[in-house]
Design an enzyme around this catalytic site. Structure first.
Site, PDB file in Angstrom:
ATOM      1  N   HIS A 109       0.031  -8.522  11.568  1.00  0.00           N
ATOM      2  CA  HIS A 109       1.276  -8.878  12.249  1.00  0.00           C
ATOM      3  C   HIS A 109       2.305  -9.380  11.223  1.00  0.00           C
ATOM      4  O   HIS A 109       3.465  -8.956  11.237  1.00  0.00           O
ATOM      5  CB  HIS A 109       0.989  -9.944  13.319  1.00  0.00           C
ATOM      6  CG  HIS A 109       2.215 -10.569  13.897  1.00  0.00           C
ATOM      7  ND1 HIS A 109       2.790 -10.138  15.074  1.00  0.00           N
ATOM      8  CD2 HIS A 109       2.992 -11.584  13.449  1.00  0.00           C
ATOM      9  CE1 HIS A 109       3.869 -10.868  15.308  1.00  0.00           C
ATOM     10  NE2 HIS A 109       4.013 -11.754  14.349  1.00  0.00           N
ATOM     11  N   GLU A 110       1.864 -10.266  10.325  1.00  0.00           N
ATOM     12  CA  GLU A 110       2.788 -10.786   9.309  1.00  0.00           C
ATOM     13  C   GLU A 110       3.274  -9.658   8.394  1.00  0.00           C
ATOM     14  O   GLU A 110       4.446  -9.625   8.008  1.00  0.00           O
ATOM     15  CB  GLU A 110       2.116 -11.881   8.477  1.00  0.00           C
ATOM     16  CG  GLU A 110       1.726 -13.135   9.271  1.00  0.00           C
ATOM     17  CD  GLU A 110       2.920 -13.782   9.952  1.00  0.00           C
ATOM     18  OE1 GLU A 110       4.019 -13.767   9.389  1.00  0.00           O
ATOM     19  OE2 GLU A 110       2.741 -14.279  11.082  1.00  0.00           O
ATOM     20  N   HIS A 132       6.150  -7.875   9.914  1.00  0.00           N
ATOM     21  CA  HIS A 132       7.449  -8.506   9.649  1.00  0.00           C
ATOM     22  C   HIS A 132       7.977  -8.060   8.292  1.00  0.00           C
ATOM     23  O   HIS A 132       9.157  -7.778   8.126  1.00  0.00           O
ATOM     24  CB  HIS A 132       7.316 -10.031   9.630  1.00  0.00           C
ATOM     25  CG  HIS A 132       7.218 -10.653  10.984  1.00  0.00           C
ATOM     26  ND1 HIS A 132       8.127 -10.397  11.973  1.00  0.00           N
ATOM     27  CD2 HIS A 132       6.316 -11.512  11.511  1.00  0.00           C
ATOM     28  CE1 HIS A 132       7.796 -11.097  13.059  1.00  0.00           C
ATOM     29  NE2 HIS A 132       6.693 -11.770  12.804  1.00  0.00           N
ATOM     30  N   GLU A 175       9.195  -9.865  16.827  1.00  0.00           N
ATOM     31  CA  GLU A 175       7.776 -10.153  17.108  1.00  0.00           C
ATOM     32  C   GLU A 175       7.095  -8.936  17.737  1.00  0.00           C
ATOM     33  O   GLU A 175       5.965  -8.597  17.395  1.00  0.00           O
ATOM     34  CB  GLU A 175       7.639 -11.369  18.028  1.00  0.00           C
ATOM     35  CG  GLU A 175       8.082 -12.672  17.408  1.00  0.00           C
ATOM     36  CD  GLU A 175       7.384 -12.976  16.085  1.00  0.00           C
ATOM     37  OE1 GLU A 175       6.185 -12.624  15.945  1.00  0.00           O
ATOM     38  OE2 GLU A 175       8.040 -13.533  15.190  1.00  0.00           O
ATOM     39  N   ASP A 180       3.976  -6.916  16.219  1.00  0.00           N
ATOM     40  CA  ASP A 180       2.755  -6.691  17.008  1.00  0.00           C
ATOM     41  C   ASP A 180       2.390  -5.206  17.024  1.00  0.00           C
ATOM     42  O   ASP A 180       1.222  -4.835  16.899  1.00  0.00           O
ATOM     43  CB  ASP A 180       2.949  -7.176  18.453  1.00  0.00           C
ATOM     44  CG  ASP A 180       2.749  -8.682  18.586  1.00  0.00           C
ATOM     45  OD1 ASP A 180       2.400  -9.331  17.573  1.00  0.00           O
ATOM     46  OD2 ASP A 180       2.943  -9.200  19.704  1.00  0.00           O
TER      47      ASP A 180
END
Ligand SMILES: [Zn+2]
Length: 445
Positions: free
Chosen positions: A293-294, A297, A375, A379
Site C-alpha cells: 500500500h505504501e 503511494h 488511499e 489500496d
C-alpha cells in the site's frame, strides 16, 4: 515593505470595522461548523455502539467495538474543548488587542530595535500559544490516551520531547523568521516571491534532514532483522522495482501503542520505516500488504504531488499576504494599530497565520477527498502487487488495535477523514479481489 503613506486615522476606520465583522462572522461559521460536525459524529458513533457492523461481526468482538466507540467519543469531546479554547485565544490575540499589548511591552523594553522587536513579537506569540496548548497536550497523553491503554510515554519522556521540540523549533524557525522579516523590509513589493523561494528551500532542506538528523533525535532506528518478514519485503521491493537505502524498525512503542509504517526521504535516500508496534501485531503476509500500500503511494507519486500542491498553495498564500500587508484595515480590523517606527512584518505574519485558518476551514473537505482518493489508489496497487485479502486482514487488526471507529458519521468523515471509512475501504478491497478472480499472491520474482 513600505510603511503606510498616511498613518491610520478615522477615515480608515470603516474598512477596518467591516473587516472585523467579516472575520468575526467567519470565526462564528467555522466554530459552528466544527460543533455541528462533532455533534453528528458523537450521535452516530453512540447510536452504533452496541452492534458490530455485519461486515466485521466475525472479526471484531463487541467489547473492542464498544471501546472504539468510547475512544472516539472521548476524542470528540476533547476536540470540542480545543475548538472553543482555540477560538477564545484567537480573539484575545487579535480583536481584543493581545498582539498589540505584547508589542507595546516590547517597544517599552527595546525602543531602538524595531527589527528585533518584530522577531521577538512573533516568537512571544508562538511561545504563548504553545504554552497555552501544553495542558491539553499533557491531558491528551496522560489522561485520554492512557485511559484507553495507548500511552507508553513517561512524564520524563514527555518533558524531554518538549525540550527537544522547542530547541528544534527555535533552531529551524528563528533563521527562517529572520530571513522572511528581512525580505519583507528590504526586498520591495515582490518580497513575497523571495520569501516563497526561501520557504521552498527551507522545506526541501527539512525533507532531507528529517530521516537522518531530525527523526533520530526522537527515536531509535535499527535495520529490519533478517527473517521471513524481511524476505517478503525484499521480494516485494524487487517485484515493484523499488530501490531503497534501507529498511528500518522504529521504537514507536516508546510513546504509543498505535502502529504505522511510512516512507521517508526522497531520491536515492528513501527509507522504509516500520513501527515496532506494527511488526509485533502483523504476520509476514500482512506486513507485505501494508508495505505494498505504501509503495502504491510512492508509485502514484502521491507524496510528490502533495509537496508540489503545498508549494503552490503557499505561493498563493504569500501573494495574498503581500497584498494584505499593505492594507491598513487588515491590521486595524484584527486589533493592531501600528505605531510610528514599528516594522509591519511581524504584525502581518502573525495576523495572517492566526486569521487565515478561520477562512480556509471550509476548504478542508477538498483536501480530505483528495487524500481518500490517493488511499484508494494505493489500496488498488497493493491488491495487484500483494493481496487484497492480506491488506484487509491487516487493516481490521489495525482498526481494532487503534480503536478506530467502524461507524463514523458520513458527513463528519467526508469533511475530515484522510482515509476512507473502514466499511467502504474493505468493500472496495473485496471487490478488487473478486475482480481479480480470487487474487492469488503473485509468484515471487
Ligand atoms: Zn495510505
Amino acid at each position: 515593505m513600505t510603511p503606510f503613506t498616511s498613518l491610520p486615522g478615522p477615515l480608515s476606520a470603516s474598512p477596518a470595522l467591516a473587516f472585523t465583522l467579516v472575520f468575526a462572522l467567519a470565526l462564528l461559521v467555522s466554530v459552528a461548523l466544527r460543533l455541528w460536525l462533532a455533534t453528528r459524529q458523537a450521535r452516530h458513533v453512540a447510536a452504533h455502539r452496541d452492534a458490530v457492523p455485519a461486515q466485521f461481526a466475525e472479526r471484531i468482538p463487541l467489547a473492542a467495538h464498544r471501546r472504539a466507540a468510547d475512544y472516539t467519543l472521548a476524542r470528540v469531546r476533547l476536540g470540542l474543548v480545543e475548538t472553543l479554547l482555540g477560538a477564545v485565544v484567537l480573539v484575545c490575540f487579535t480583536v481584543l488587542g493581545g498582539i498589540g499589548a505584547i508589542a507595546d511591552g516590547l517597544r517599552a523594553l527595546l525602543p531602538d530595535a524595531p527589527f528585533l522587536r518584530q522577531v521577538l513579537l512573533v516568537g512571544a506569540v508562538a511561545a504563548l500559544g504553545a504554552a497555552l496548548d501544553l495542558p491539553l497536550a499533557a491531558y491528551r497523553q496522560f489522561g485520554l490516551e492512557k485511559r484507553f491503554g495507548f500511552n507508553r510515554m513517561t512524564p520524563r519522556l514527555f518533558v524531554a520531547d518538549l525540550a527537544k521540540g522547542t530547541l528544534l523549533a527555535v533552531a529551524l524557525g528563528a533563521p527562517l523568521l529572520v530571513a522572511v522579516l528581512w525580505l519583507m523590509e528590504r526586498a520591495g513589493t515582490l518580497w513575497w516571491l523571495w520569501a516563497w523561494a526561501v520557504w521552498v528551500a527551507f522545506n526541501l532542506a527539512v525533507l532531507v534532514l528529517y530521516p537522518t538528523v531530525i527523526a533520530p533525535m526522537f527515536n531509535a532506528f535499527v535495520p529490519l532483522e533478517p527473517g521471513p518478514v524481511r524476505e517478503r519485503v525484499e521480494r516485494l521491493l524487487a517485484r515493484c522495482g523499488f530501490a531503497s537505502k534501507g529498511l528500518f524498525v522504529m521504537d514507536g512503542s516508546r510513546r504509543s501503542a498505535h502502529g504505522n509504517a511510512y516512507f521517508t526521504g526522497f531520491g536515492r535516500c528513501k527509507r522504509i520505516v516500520f513501527f515496532d508496534t506494527l511488526l509485533a501485531r502483523l504476520d509476514a503476509d500482512e506486513v507485505e500488504a501494508v508495505l505494498a500500500h505504501e509503495l502504491g503511494h510512492f508509485t502514484h507519486r502521491h507524496i510528490l504531488k502533495r509537496i508540489v500542491a503545498t508549494f503552490a498553495i503557499s505561493l498563493a498564500g504569500l501573494w495574498l499576504l503581500g497584498w494584505l500587508s499593505r492594507q491598513p484595515w487588515f491590521y486595524q480590523g484584527l486589533g493592531v494599530t501600528p505605531q510610528a517606527g514599528d516594522g509591519l512584518g511581524g504584525y502581518a505574519l502573525l495576523l495572517f497565520f492566526l486569521a487565515m485558518p478561520v477562512f480556509t476551514f471550509v476548504l478542508h473537505p477538498l483536501g480530505s477527498w483528495l487524500s481518500r482518493r490517493h488511499e484508494f489508489e494505493a489500496d488498488a496497487f497493493a491488491a495487484r502487487q500483494s493481496s487484497a485479502d492480506d491488506l484487509s486482514r491487516a487493516l481490521v487488526k489495525l482498526y481494532e488495535d487503534n480503536a478506530s471507529t467502524l461507524t463514523p458519521d458520513p458527513v463528519h468523515s467526508a469533511f475530515y477523514d484522510s482515509h476512507p471509512p473502514a466499511a467502504i475501504r474493505l468493500a472496495r478491497l473485496a471487490a478488487l479481489r473478486d475482480a481479480a478472480g480470487g487474487s492469488p499472491r503473485p509468484a515471487p520474482a
